[in-house]
Design a protein around this motif. Sequence first.
Motif, PDB file in Angstrom:
ATOM      1  N   LYS A   1       6.756  21.250  14.377  1.00  0.00           N
ATOM      2  CA  LYS A   1       7.193  20.205  13.449  1.00  0.00           C
ATOM      3  C   LYS A   1       8.716  20.172  13.341  1.00  0.00           C
ATOM      4  O   LYS A   1       9.333  19.106  13.341  1.00  0.00           O
ATOM      5  CB  LYS A   1       6.584  20.449  12.063  1.00  0.00           C
ATOM      6  N   ALA A   2       9.322  21.355  13.238  1.00  0.00           N
ATOM      7  CA  ALA A   2      10.781  21.428  13.148  1.00  0.00           C
ATOM      8  C   ALA A   2      11.435  20.935  14.434  1.00  0.00           C
ATOM      9  O   ALA A   2      12.459  20.236  14.399  1.00  0.00           O
ATOM     10  CB  ALA A   2      11.211  22.858  12.841  1.00  0.00           C
ATOM     11  N   LEU A   3      10.846  21.302  15.585  1.00  0.00           N
ATOM     12  CA  LEU A   3      11.393  20.858  16.867  1.00  0.00           C
ATOM     13  C   LEU A   3      11.310  19.343  16.993  1.00  0.00           C
ATOM     14  O   LEU A   3      12.266  18.697  17.455  1.00  0.00           O
ATOM     15  CB  LEU A   3      10.637  21.539  18.009  1.00  0.00           C
ATOM     16  N   ALA A   4      10.181  18.762  16.586  1.00  0.00           N
ATOM     17  CA  ALA A   4      10.029  17.306  16.652  1.00  0.00           C
ATOM     18  C   ALA A   4      11.062  16.616  15.753  1.00  0.00           C
ATOM     19  O   ALA A   4      11.634  15.586  16.131  1.00  0.00           O
ATOM     20  CB  ALA A   4       8.611  16.914  16.242  1.00  0.00           C
ATOM     21  N   HIS A   5      11.293  17.191  14.578  1.00  0.00           N
ATOM     22  CA  HIS A   5      12.300  16.606  13.682  1.00  0.00           C
ATOM     23  C   HIS A   5      13.684  16.682  14.305  1.00  0.00           C
ATOM     24  O   HIS A   5      14.473  15.726  14.221  1.00  0.00           O
ATOM     25  CB  HIS A   5      12.290  17.331  12.335  1.00  0.00           C
ATOM     26  N   TRP A   6      14.003  17.810  14.947  1.00  0.00           N
ATOM     27  CA  TRP A   6      15.327  17.925  15.564  1.00  0.00           C
ATOM     28  C   TRP A   6      15.486  16.954  16.726  1.00  0.00           C
ATOM     29  O   TRP A   6      16.547  16.350  16.894  1.00  0.00           O
ATOM     30  CB  TRP A   6      15.548  19.360  16.046  1.00  0.00           C
ATOM     31  N   LEU A   7      14.438  16.787  17.526  1.00  0.00           N
ATOM     32  CA  LEU A   7      14.518  15.887  18.678  1.00  0.00           C
ATOM     33  C   LEU A   7      14.688  14.428  18.253  1.00  0.00           C
ATOM     34  O   LEU A   7      15.317  13.642  18.970  1.00  0.00           O
ATOM     35  CB  LEU A   7      13.266  16.022  19.541  1.00  0.00           C
ATOM     36  N   THR A   8      14.148  14.063  17.101  1.00  0.00           N
ATOM     37  CA  THR A   8      14.235  12.673  16.650  1.00  0.00           C
ATOM     38  C   THR A   8      15.371  12.425  15.665  1.00  0.00           C
ATOM     39  O   THR A   8      15.679  11.275  15.371  1.00  0.00           O
ATOM     40  CB  THR A   8      12.910  12.238  15.981  1.00  0.00           C
ATOM     41  N   THR A   9      15.980  13.484  15.164  1.00  0.00           N
ATOM     42  CA  THR A   9      17.056  13.320  14.181  1.00  0.00           C
ATOM     43  C   THR A   9      18.310  14.088  14.577  1.00  0.00           C
ATOM     44  O   THR A   9      19.376  13.504  14.767  1.00  0.00           O
ATOM     45  CB  THR A   9      16.596  13.780  12.781  1.00  0.00           C
ATOM     46  N   GLY A  10      18.206  15.407  14.691  1.00  0.00           N
ATOM     47  CA  GLY A  10      19.380  16.221  14.967  1.00  0.00           C
ATOM     48  C   GLY A  10      20.018  15.935  16.315  1.00  0.00           C
ATOM     49  O   GLY A  10      21.248  15.817  16.417  1.00  0.00           O
TER      50      GLY A  10
ATOM     51  N   MET B   1       0.116  23.051  21.825  1.00  0.00           N
ATOM     52  CA  MET B   1       1.374  22.868  21.098  1.00  0.00           C
ATOM     53  C   MET B   1       2.185  21.721  21.692  1.00  0.00           C
ATOM     54  O   MET B   1       2.868  20.996  20.972  1.00  0.00           O
ATOM     55  CB  MET B   1       2.178  24.170  21.116  1.00  0.00           C
ATOM     56  N   ILE B   2       2.103  21.564  23.022  1.00  0.00           N
ATOM     57  CA  ILE B   2       2.792  20.441  23.651  1.00  0.00           C
ATOM     58  C   ILE B   2       2.180  19.122  23.196  1.00  0.00           C
ATOM     59  O   ILE B   2       2.892  18.145  22.915  1.00  0.00           O
ATOM     60  CB  ILE B   2       2.741  20.582  25.185  1.00  0.00           C
ATOM     61  N   ALA B   3       0.838  19.092  23.108  1.00  0.00           N
ATOM     62  CA  ALA B   3       0.164  17.881  22.633  1.00  0.00           C
ATOM     63  C   ALA B   3       0.565  17.566  21.193  1.00  0.00           C
ATOM     64  O   ALA B   3       0.759  16.394  20.831  1.00  0.00           O
ATOM     65  CB  ALA B   3      -1.352  18.069  22.741  1.00  0.00           C
ATOM     66  N   LEU B   4       0.696  18.593  20.373  1.00  0.00           N
ATOM     67  CA  LEU B   4       1.114  18.397  18.982  1.00  0.00           C
ATOM     68  C   LEU B   4       2.538  17.860  18.918  1.00  0.00           C
ATOM     69  O   LEU B   4       2.846  16.971  18.105  1.00  0.00           O
ATOM     70  CB  LEU B   4       1.005  19.716  18.220  1.00  0.00           C
ATOM     71  N   LEU B   5       3.411  18.387  19.770  1.00  0.00           N
ATOM     72  CA  LEU B   5       4.792  17.910  19.814  1.00  0.00           C
ATOM     73  C   LEU B   5       4.847  16.441  20.217  1.00  0.00           C
ATOM     74  O   LEU B   5       5.558  15.635  19.589  1.00  0.00           O
ATOM     75  CB  LEU B   5       5.608  18.763  20.786  1.00  0.00           C
ATOM     76  N   ILE B   6       4.092  16.072  21.250  1.00  0.00           N
ATOM     77  CA  ILE B   6       4.075  14.675  21.701  1.00  0.00           C
ATOM     78  C   ILE B   6       3.535  13.776  20.602  1.00  0.00           C
ATOM     79  O   ILE B   6       4.054  12.672  20.349  1.00  0.00           O
ATOM     80  CB  ILE B   6       3.236  14.547  22.985  1.00  0.00           C
ATOM     81  N   ARG B   7       2.483  14.236  19.912  1.00  0.00           N
ATOM     82  CA  ARG B   7       1.911  13.448  18.806  1.00  0.00           C
ATOM     83  C   ARG B   7       2.943  13.231  17.705  1.00  0.00           C
ATOM     84  O   ARG B   7       3.092  12.118  17.186  1.00  0.00           O
ATOM     85  CB  ARG B   7       0.689  14.170  18.248  1.00  0.00           C
ATOM     86  N   ASP B   8       3.678  14.293  17.336  1.00  0.00           N
ATOM     87  CA  ASP B   8       4.670  14.160  16.272  1.00  0.00           C
ATOM     88  C   ASP B   8       5.814  13.242  16.672  1.00  0.00           C
ATOM     89  O   ASP B   8       6.348  12.499  15.843  1.00  0.00           O
ATOM     90  CB  ASP B   8       5.216  15.541  15.896  1.00  0.00           C
ATOM     91  N   LEU B   9       6.203  13.287  17.945  1.00  0.00           N
ATOM     92  CA  LEU B   9       7.265  12.399  18.416  1.00  0.00           C
ATOM     93  C   LEU B   9       6.817  10.942  18.346  1.00  0.00           C
ATOM     94  O   LEU B   9       7.586  10.064  17.928  1.00  0.00           O
ATOM     95  CB  LEU B   9       7.666  12.769  19.847  1.00  0.00           C
ATOM     96  N   LYS B  10       5.566  10.684  18.736  1.00  0.00           N
ATOM     97  CA  LYS B  10       5.047   9.319  18.669  1.00  0.00           C
ATOM     98  C   LYS B  10       4.973   8.841  17.221  1.00  0.00           C
ATOM     99  O   LYS B  10       5.328   7.699  16.911  1.00  0.00           O
ATOM    100  CB  LYS B  10       3.668   9.258  19.312  1.00  0.00           C
TER     101      LYS B  10
END
Length: 218
Positions: A94-103, A1-10
Amino acid sequence: MIALLIRDLKLAFRAGGGFGLGLAFFLIVTVLVPFGVGPESALLARIAPGILWLGALLACLLSLDRILALDWEDGSLDLLATSPLPLEGVVSVKALAHWLTTGLPLTLAAPFLGLLLSLPTQGYAWLVVSLALGTPALSVIGTFGAALTVGIKRGGLLLSLLVLPLYVPTLIFGAELARRGAEGLATTTPLLMLAGISFGVIALLPFASALVLRVNLR
């Protein structure tokens, strides 16, 4: 899940996932408001919490269609659905990645933009608190809307129409919390309501989003 989060952030930074776009839109809305309502400081101070919250909400909308669209286009969404990771966890990441890059950037930028609207000094802390509590709900609700419209051509408009009514309670209590904080009034009720909405959405909607995705991927 951490790898998925890093991928989505990139992906969010490389593919224009809304980081700079959301901040730029937030800035434009804040700058244009004084031109529309006039430069009177008392009026701007009174409407500043609502304008800042509305600007943050609309800025979040700009990147919602990108939450799942890239994964759908390259076929990785099907792989994620069949991976050992539970789909509820995938949606939450996916929601966490969106919040980290937007919210989160919007929350951090809001006090600086509050200066342009003559926000009272005591209102800055409450503005940050309200956005920090409310923007996670916006991202989770937006992920649910993205799951509903995944695979639909030009689904961005439909996504906005579906999500905006669900955003209304968060907008009402978030703006009310910031307004009461700026005016020195009691903030307990809107604070508890906003926290309840956010925690409830975070606890329940990932399951609904995962269910909708399973239906759409069949």
